[in-house]
Write an enzyme that holds these catalytic residues in place. Structure first.
Site, PDB file in Angstrom:
ATOM      1  N   THR A 175      -1.442   1.554  20.144  1.00  0.00           N
ATOM      2  CA  THR A 175      -0.687   2.383  19.207  1.00  0.00           C
ATOM      3  C   THR A 175       0.362   3.163  19.994  1.00  0.00           C
ATOM      4  O   THR A 175       0.086   3.637  21.100  1.00  0.00           O
ATOM      5  CB  THR A 175      -1.568   3.372  18.418  1.00  0.00           C
ATOM      6  OG1 THR A 175      -0.722   4.240  17.650  1.00  0.00           O
ATOM      7  CG2 THR A 175      -2.437   4.225  19.325  1.00  0.00           C
ATOM      8  N   GLY A 176       1.534   3.284  19.420  1.00  0.00           N
ATOM      9  CA  GLY A 176       2.592   4.071  20.058  1.00  0.00           C
ATOM     10  C   GLY A 176       2.623   5.498  19.555  1.00  0.00           C
ATOM     11  O   GLY A 176       3.530   6.263  19.887  1.00  0.00           O
ATOM     12  N   ARG A 192       0.832  -1.212   0.000  1.00  0.00           N
ATOM     13  CA  ARG A 192       0.000   0.000   0.000  1.00  0.00           C
ATOM     14  C   ARG A 192       0.867   1.263   0.000  1.00  0.00           C
ATOM     15  O   ARG A 192       0.671   2.153  -0.828  1.00  0.00           O
ATOM     16  CB  ARG A 192      -0.918   0.032   1.241  1.00  0.00           C
ATOM     17  CG  ARG A 192      -1.961  -1.051   1.351  1.00  0.00           C
ATOM     18  CD  ARG A 192      -2.962  -1.081   0.216  1.00  0.00           C
ATOM     19  NE  ARG A 192      -3.635   0.172  -0.012  1.00  0.00           N
ATOM     20  CZ  ARG A 192      -4.057   0.581  -1.217  1.00  0.00           C
ATOM     21  NH1 ARG A 192      -3.849  -0.158  -2.294  1.00  0.00           N
ATOM     22  NH2 ARG A 192      -4.683   1.728  -1.359  1.00  0.00           N
ATOM     23  N   ILE A 193       1.805   1.346   0.937  1.00  0.00           N
ATOM     24  CA  ILE A 193       2.606   2.568   1.047  1.00  0.00           C
ATOM     25  C   ILE A 193       3.603   2.677  -0.102  1.00  0.00           C
ATOM     26  O   ILE A 193       3.763   3.744  -0.690  1.00  0.00           O
ATOM     27  CB  ILE A 193       3.317   2.655   2.415  1.00  0.00           C
ATOM     28  CG1 ILE A 193       2.279   2.694   3.552  1.00  0.00           C
ATOM     29  CG2 ILE A 193       4.237   3.873   2.491  1.00  0.00           C
ATOM     30  CD1 ILE A 193       1.292   3.852   3.492  1.00  0.00           C
ATOM     31  N   THR A 222      -6.081  -1.909   8.038  1.00  0.00           N
ATOM     32  CA  THR A 222      -4.808  -2.001   7.313  1.00  0.00           C
ATOM     33  C   THR A 222      -4.508  -3.456   6.965  1.00  0.00           C
ATOM     34  O   THR A 222      -5.201  -4.376   7.412  1.00  0.00           O
ATOM     35  CB  THR A 222      -3.641  -1.421   8.139  1.00  0.00           C
ATOM     36  OG1 THR A 222      -3.529  -2.152   9.366  1.00  0.00           O
ATOM     37  CG2 THR A 222      -3.854   0.050   8.436  1.00  0.00           C
ATOM     38  N   SER A 255       4.819   7.282  12.171  1.00  0.00           N
ATOM     39  CA  SER A 255       3.612   6.611  11.675  1.00  0.00           C
ATOM     40  C   SER A 255       2.640   7.636  11.119  1.00  0.00           C
ATOM     41  O   SER A 255       2.778   8.838  11.354  1.00  0.00           O
ATOM     42  CB  SER A 255       2.925   5.846  12.810  1.00  0.00           C
ATOM     43  OG  SER A 255       2.291   6.760  13.694  1.00  0.00           O
ATOM     44  N   CYS A 256       1.648   7.155  10.376  1.00  0.00           N
ATOM     45  CA  CYS A 256       0.626   8.055   9.830  1.00  0.00           C
ATOM     46  C   CYS A 256      -0.093   8.790  10.956  1.00  0.00           C
ATOM     47  O   CYS A 256      -0.406   9.978  10.842  1.00  0.00           O
ATOM     48  CB  CYS A 256      -0.361   7.279   8.968  1.00  0.00           C
ATOM     49  SG  CYS A 256      -1.102   5.844   9.779  1.00  0.00           S
ATOM     50  N   THR A 257      -0.327   8.101  12.067  1.00  0.00           N
ATOM     51  CA  THR A 257      -1.055   8.708  13.186  1.00  0.00           C
ATOM     52  C   THR A 257      -0.208   9.762  13.893  1.00  0.00           C
ATOM     53  O   THR A 257      -0.706  10.829  14.262  1.00  0.00           O
ATOM     54  CB  THR A 257      -1.523   7.625  14.177  1.00  0.00           C
ATOM     55  OG1 THR A 257      -2.320   6.674  13.467  1.00  0.00           O
ATOM     56  CG2 THR A 257      -2.336   8.216  15.310  1.00  0.00           C
ATOM     57  N   ARG A 291      -9.723   0.089  15.679  1.00  0.00           N
ATOM     58  CA  ARG A 291      -9.732  -0.258  14.263  1.00  0.00           C
ATOM     59  C   ARG A 291     -11.184  -0.437  13.830  1.00  0.00           C
ATOM     60  O   ARG A 291     -11.931  -1.184  14.458  1.00  0.00           O
ATOM     61  CB  ARG A 291      -8.936  -1.548  14.023  1.00  0.00           C
ATOM     62  CG  ARG A 291      -7.426  -1.391  14.220  1.00  0.00           C
ATOM     63  CD  ARG A 291      -6.875  -0.369  13.225  1.00  0.00           C
ATOM     64  NE  ARG A 291      -5.451  -0.184  13.351  1.00  0.00           N
ATOM     65  CZ  ARG A 291      -4.538  -0.808  12.597  1.00  0.00           C
ATOM     66  NH1 ARG A 291      -4.903  -1.701  11.693  1.00  0.00           N
ATOM     67  NH2 ARG A 291      -3.260  -0.535  12.753  1.00  0.00           N
TER      68      ARG A 291
END
EC number: 1.2.1.12
Length: 332
Positions: A208-209, A11-12, A179, A148-150, A231
């Site tokens: 999530t970190g 994906r990325i 994902t 990360s994206c987040t 999620r």
């Protein structure tokens, strides 16, 4: 502009190539041991989430040819065996999700890469978020992480709030799209049992970190933020809920004004701002790291607020990978 290689055409990897084309960056090589060049053409051409690629893509003589530009294709399992130098690739995007430490990502250097950008959080590589801490980059760094994206969604917003109103402490929740690591139906998932439940059927609490990582890119916030994820059964676009206690009291209108000021100024293109009645699909293929939703946030009092920001967790992030490389090139 220096030439880019991509390791891992998932994906990325594929969206980094799309972002590179949009931004005039030159991708000269792709490595993926699991798909041949004809399959690469198919996966790049058709995308269920972002739609069909608008240019031309073909396989010719073992090359992936995009908009007439030849891209060398490798199919090595071991990054140390990828001959990046033969294709002229100097900056390598490590987007397999596997080689995320300095030691593992450094193997790309053996094949002639000069720098490696990991498209994931890293346990030990320096992490960078565009608009937040690029000034900490030093040319002697060989392996870096784009976080990360987040974290890319949260950090620019947290920076604006902390710079203007001081964050005393806060909790983040990301309502996160599905994902590739998730399961289509219930299945085993190592020690993270909930993560193995069917992605299309469930809202799944997950770790999530991303919030703690903000403390790495904004040292003043170290130890002040933590968070978790839900999620949810959507294919793309996620949303951050940042709930914070402020050191300096502010009305919600004052907060909105400062975010809008940053979105139109120093963080233009990275942090967006909307006061429209938006929902998640309105951000499909949005190139911002973070889009503040002025209408969705709430304030309990002048020191306790909940702030909402949207992000295309695939495409916004992929654009930042290219932006980070461009910044590195300007300094190297």
């Amino acid at each position: 502009m220096s030439k880019i290689g991509i390791n891992g055409f998932g994906r990325i990897g594929r969206l980094v190539l799309r972002a590179a084309i949009d931004k005039g960056a030159s991708v000269v090589a792709v490595n993926d041991p699991f798909i041949d060049v004809n399959y690469m053409v198919y996966l790049f051409k058709f995308d269920s989430t972002h739609g069909r690629f608008k240019g031309t893509v073909a396989a010719e003589g073992g090359f992936l040819v995009v908009n007439g530009q030849k891209i060398t294709v490798f199919s090595e399992r071991d990054p140390a065996n990828i001959n990046w130098a033969s294709a002229g690739a100097e900056y390598v995007v490590e987007s397999t999700g596997v080689f995320t430490t300095i030691e593992k990502a450094s193997t790309h250097l053996k094949g002639g890469a000069k720098k490696v950008v990991i498209s994931a959080p890293s346990a030990d590589a320096p992490m960078f978020v565009c608009g937040v801490n690029l000034d900490a980059y030093k040319p002697d760094m060989k392996v870096v992480s784009n976080a990360s994206c987040t974290t890319n969604c949260l950090a620019p917003l947290a920076k604006v709030i902390n710079d203007n109103f001081e964050i005393v402490e806060g909790l983040m929740t990301t309502v996160h799209a599905t994902t590739a690591t998730q399961k289509t139906v219930d299945g085993p998932s190592g020690k993270l049992w909930r993560d193995g439940r069917g992605a299309a059927q469930n809202i799944i609490p997950a770790a999530t970190g991303a919030a703690k990582a903000v403390g790495k890119v904004i040292p003043a916030l170290n130890g002040k933020l933590t968070g978790m994820a839900f999620r949810v059964p959507t294919p793309n676009v996620s949303v951050v809920d940042l709930t914070v206690r402020l050191g300096k009291g502010a009305s919600y209108d004052e907060i909105k004004a400062k975010v809008q000021e940053a979105a139109n100024g120093p963080l233009k293109g990275i942090l967006g701002y909307t006061d429209e009645e938006v929902v998640s699909t309105d951000f499909l293929s949005d190139t911002h790291s973070s889009v503040f939703d002025a209408k969705a946030g709430i304030s309990l009092n002048d020191k306790f607020v909940k702030l909402i920001s949207w992000y295309d967790n695939e495409f916004g992030y992929s654009n930042r990978v290219i932006d980070l490389i461009k910044y590195m090139q300007s300094k190297d």
